[in-house]
Write a protein that holds these residues in place. Structure first.
Motif, PDB file in Angstrom:
ATOM      1  N   LYS A 293      -8.120  11.037 -10.992  1.00  0.00           N
ATOM      2  CA  LYS A 293      -7.012  10.839 -11.921  1.00  0.00           C
ATOM      3  C   LYS A 293      -5.800  10.213 -11.238  1.00  0.00           C
ATOM      4  N   GLN A 294      -5.882   9.992  -9.937  1.00  0.00           N
ATOM      5  CA  GLN A 294      -4.773   9.377  -9.216  1.00  0.00           C
ATOM      6  C   GLN A 294      -4.819   7.864  -9.369  1.00  0.00           C
ATOM      7  N   LYS A 295      -3.709   7.253  -9.099  1.00  0.00           N
ATOM      8  CA  LYS A 295      -3.679   5.799  -8.998  1.00  0.00           C
ATOM      9  C   LYS A 295      -4.224   5.435  -7.620  1.00  0.00           C
ATOM     10  N   LEU A 296      -4.791   4.236  -7.520  1.00  0.00           N
ATOM     11  CA  LEU A 296      -5.379   3.775  -6.267  1.00  0.00           C
ATOM     12  C   LEU A 296      -4.331   3.653  -5.164  1.00  0.00           C
ATOM     13  N   GLY A 297      -3.135   3.218  -5.524  1.00  0.00           N
ATOM     14  CA  GLY A 297      -2.071   3.107  -4.530  1.00  0.00           C
ATOM     15  C   GLY A 297      -1.960   1.731  -3.910  1.00  0.00           C
ATOM     16  N   LEU A 298      -2.477   0.698  -4.604  1.00  0.00           N
ATOM     17  CA  LEU A 298      -2.356  -0.672  -4.140  1.00  0.00           C
ATOM     18  C   LEU A 298      -1.476  -1.454  -5.099  1.00  0.00           C
ATOM     19  N   SER A 299      -0.628  -2.284  -4.552  1.00  0.00           N
ATOM     20  CA  SER A 299       0.093  -3.258  -5.360  1.00  0.00           C
ATOM     21  C   SER A 299      -0.544  -4.604  -5.034  1.00  0.00           C
ATOM     22  N   ILE A 300      -0.842  -5.393  -6.083  1.00  0.00           N
ATOM     23  CA  ILE A 300      -1.521  -6.661  -5.847  1.00  0.00           C
ATOM     24  C   ILE A 300      -0.675  -7.819  -6.341  1.00  0.00           C
ATOM     25  N   MET A 301      -0.970  -8.998  -5.811  1.00  0.00           N
ATOM     26  CA  MET A 301      -0.219 -10.203  -6.136  1.00  0.00           C
ATOM     27  C   MET A 301      -1.187 -11.369  -6.202  1.00  0.00           C
ATOM     28  N   GLY A 302      -0.950 -12.280  -7.132  1.00  0.00           N
ATOM     29  CA  GLY A 302      -1.763 -13.481  -7.250  1.00  0.00           C
ATOM     30  C   GLY A 302      -0.921 -14.612  -7.772  1.00  0.00           C
ATOM     31  N   PRO A 303      -1.491 -15.798  -7.853  1.00  0.00           N
ATOM     32  CA  PRO A 303      -0.729 -16.947  -8.357  1.00  0.00           C
ATOM     33  C   PRO A 303      -0.423 -16.776  -9.848  1.00  0.00           C
TER      34      PRO A 303
ATOM     35  N   ALA B  82      -5.873   4.574  -1.395  1.00  0.00           N
ATOM     36  CA  ALA B  82      -6.049   3.370  -0.573  1.00  0.00           C
ATOM     37  C   ALA B  82      -5.415   3.526   0.807  1.00  0.00           C
ATOM     38  N   ALA B  83      -4.256   4.160   0.874  1.00  0.00           N
ATOM     39  CA  ALA B  83      -3.580   4.355   2.158  1.00  0.00           C
ATOM     40  C   ALA B  83      -4.336   5.346   3.029  1.00  0.00           C
ATOM     41  N   LEU B  84      -4.871   6.373   2.404  1.00  0.00           N
ATOM     42  CA  LEU B  84      -5.549   7.422   3.165  1.00  0.00           C
ATOM     43  C   LEU B  84      -6.821   6.923   3.849  1.00  0.00           C
ATOM     44  N   THR B  85      -7.398   5.822   3.360  1.00  0.00           N
ATOM     45  CA  THR B  85      -8.573   5.274   4.034  1.00  0.00           C
ATOM     46  C   THR B  85      -8.201   4.631   5.357  1.00  0.00           C
ATOM     47  N   GLY B  86      -6.982   4.092   5.451  1.00  0.00           N
ATOM     48  CA  GLY B  86      -6.543   3.396   6.655  1.00  0.00           C
ATOM     49  C   GLY B  86      -7.203   2.042   6.845  1.00  0.00           C
ATOM     50  N   CYS B  87      -7.878   1.543   5.827  1.00  0.00           N
ATOM     51  CA  CYS B  87      -8.665   0.316   5.963  1.00  0.00           C
ATOM     52  C   CYS B  87      -8.012  -0.919   5.363  1.00  0.00           C
ATOM     53  N   PHE B  88      -6.928  -0.749   4.636  1.00  0.00           N
ATOM     54  CA  PHE B  88      -6.337  -1.897   3.955  1.00  0.00           C
ATOM     55  C   PHE B  88      -5.024  -2.299   4.598  1.00  0.00           C
ATOM     56  N   GLU B  89      -4.736  -3.600   4.517  1.00  0.00           N
ATOM     57  CA  GLU B  89      -3.494  -4.139   5.052  1.00  0.00           C
ATOM     58  C   GLU B  89      -2.914  -5.123   4.062  1.00  0.00           C
ATOM     59  N   ARG B  90      -1.599  -5.202   4.036  1.00  0.00           N
ATOM     60  CA  ARG B  90      -0.946  -6.192   3.190  1.00  0.00           C
ATOM     61  C   ARG B  90      -1.393  -7.576   3.628  1.00  0.00           C
ATOM     62  N   GLY B  91      -1.684  -8.431   2.648  1.00  0.00           N
ATOM     63  CA  GLY B  91      -2.137  -9.789   2.948  1.00  0.00           C
ATOM     64  C   GLY B  91      -3.639  -9.969   2.841  1.00  0.00           C
ATOM     65  N   GLN B  92      -4.388  -8.854   2.754  1.00  0.00           N
ATOM     66  CA  GLN B  92      -5.829  -8.994   2.584  1.00  0.00           C
ATOM     67  C   GLN B  92      -6.131  -9.465   1.168  1.00  0.00           C
ATOM     68  N   GLN B  93      -7.154 -10.294   1.051  1.00  0.00           N
ATOM     69  CA  GLN B  93      -7.592 -10.789  -0.251  1.00  0.00           C
ATOM     70  C   GLN B  93      -8.695  -9.885  -0.772  1.00  0.00           C
ATOM     71  N   LEU B  94      -8.607  -9.528  -2.057  1.00  0.00           N
ATOM     72  CA  LEU B  94      -9.675  -8.759  -2.686  1.00  0.00           C
ATOM     73  C   LEU B  94     -10.818  -9.714  -2.992  1.00  0.00           C
TER      74      LEU B  94
ATOM     75  N   ILE C 156       0.871  -1.166   0.000  1.00  0.00           N
ATOM     76  CA  ILE C 156       0.000   0.000   0.000  1.00  0.00           C
ATOM     77  C   ILE C 156       0.911   1.220   0.000  1.00  0.00           C
ATOM     78  N   PHE C 157       0.709   2.101  -0.959  1.00  0.00           N
ATOM     79  CA  PHE C 157       1.607   3.235  -1.116  1.00  0.00           C
ATOM     80  C   PHE C 157       1.107   4.447  -0.344  1.00  0.00           C
ATOM     81  N   ALA C 158       2.010   5.069   0.402  1.00  0.00           N
ATOM     82  CA  ALA C 158       1.678   6.213   1.252  1.00  0.00           C
ATOM     83  C   ALA C 158       1.098   7.356   0.440  1.00  0.00           C
ATOM     84  N   GLN C 159       0.175   8.074   1.050  1.00  0.00           N
ATOM     85  CA  GLN C 159      -0.442   9.271   0.482  1.00  0.00           C
ATOM     86  C   GLN C 159      -1.263   9.016  -0.778  1.00  0.00           C
ATOM     87  N   LYS C 160      -1.598   7.780  -1.069  1.00  0.00           N
ATOM     88  CA  LYS C 160      -2.479   7.437  -2.185  1.00  0.00           C
ATOM     89  C   LYS C 160      -3.856   7.126  -1.609  1.00  0.00           C
TER      90      LYS C 160
END
Length: 118
Positions: free
Chosen positions: A104-114, A23-35, A17-21
């Motif tokens: 126009k901003q990017k969401l600020g999340l990096s995602i990973m999957g199999p 997704a980060a500004l919501t304070g609701c997301f954590e690394r490891g959460q599944q979408l 989660i990238f700072a000041q984007k």
């Protein structure tokens, strides 16, 4: 837990989660959460390419995510050494839903999957 036909973990997870984007500004997301859901589209077993396309083409994202750190760690085990920050798990399996005006901003999340062949 979601698994592929070969028993491997499945799903798309927040890997950073990238700072000041938004997704980060919501304070609701954590690394490891599944979408789980994006704008009403259930993405629990969707390929990562589809999830990236949906996230990249929206001006407002309503995202449902849940803690699934066990599956995330199984998918990310090879990549975990690349992260400089420690990984903290949240034992709560509750779902979180948050709406994010992206504009126009990017969401600020990096995602990973199999890998796609799974």
């Amino acid at each position: 837990a979601n698994t592929t036909s070969t028993g491997e973990p499945n799903g798309v997870f927040i890997s950073a989660i990238f700072a000041q984007k938004p997704a980060a500004l919501t304070g609701c997301f954590e690394r490891g959460q599944q979408l789980v859901e994006i704008n009403g589209w259930r993405c629990t077993n969707a390929p990562i390419d589809d999830v990236e396309r949906v996230l990249g083409s929206t001006s407002k994202a309503t995202i449902v995510a849940k803690d699934n750190s066990e599956a995330f760690l199984a998918i990310a085990s090879d990549a975990m050494s690349k992260f400089n920050t420690p990984f903290f798990t949240n034992s709560s399996a509750e779902f979180r839903q948050i709406s994010i005006p992206v504009g126009k901003q990017k969401l600020g999340l990096s995602i990973m999957g199999p890998p796609p062949n799974q």
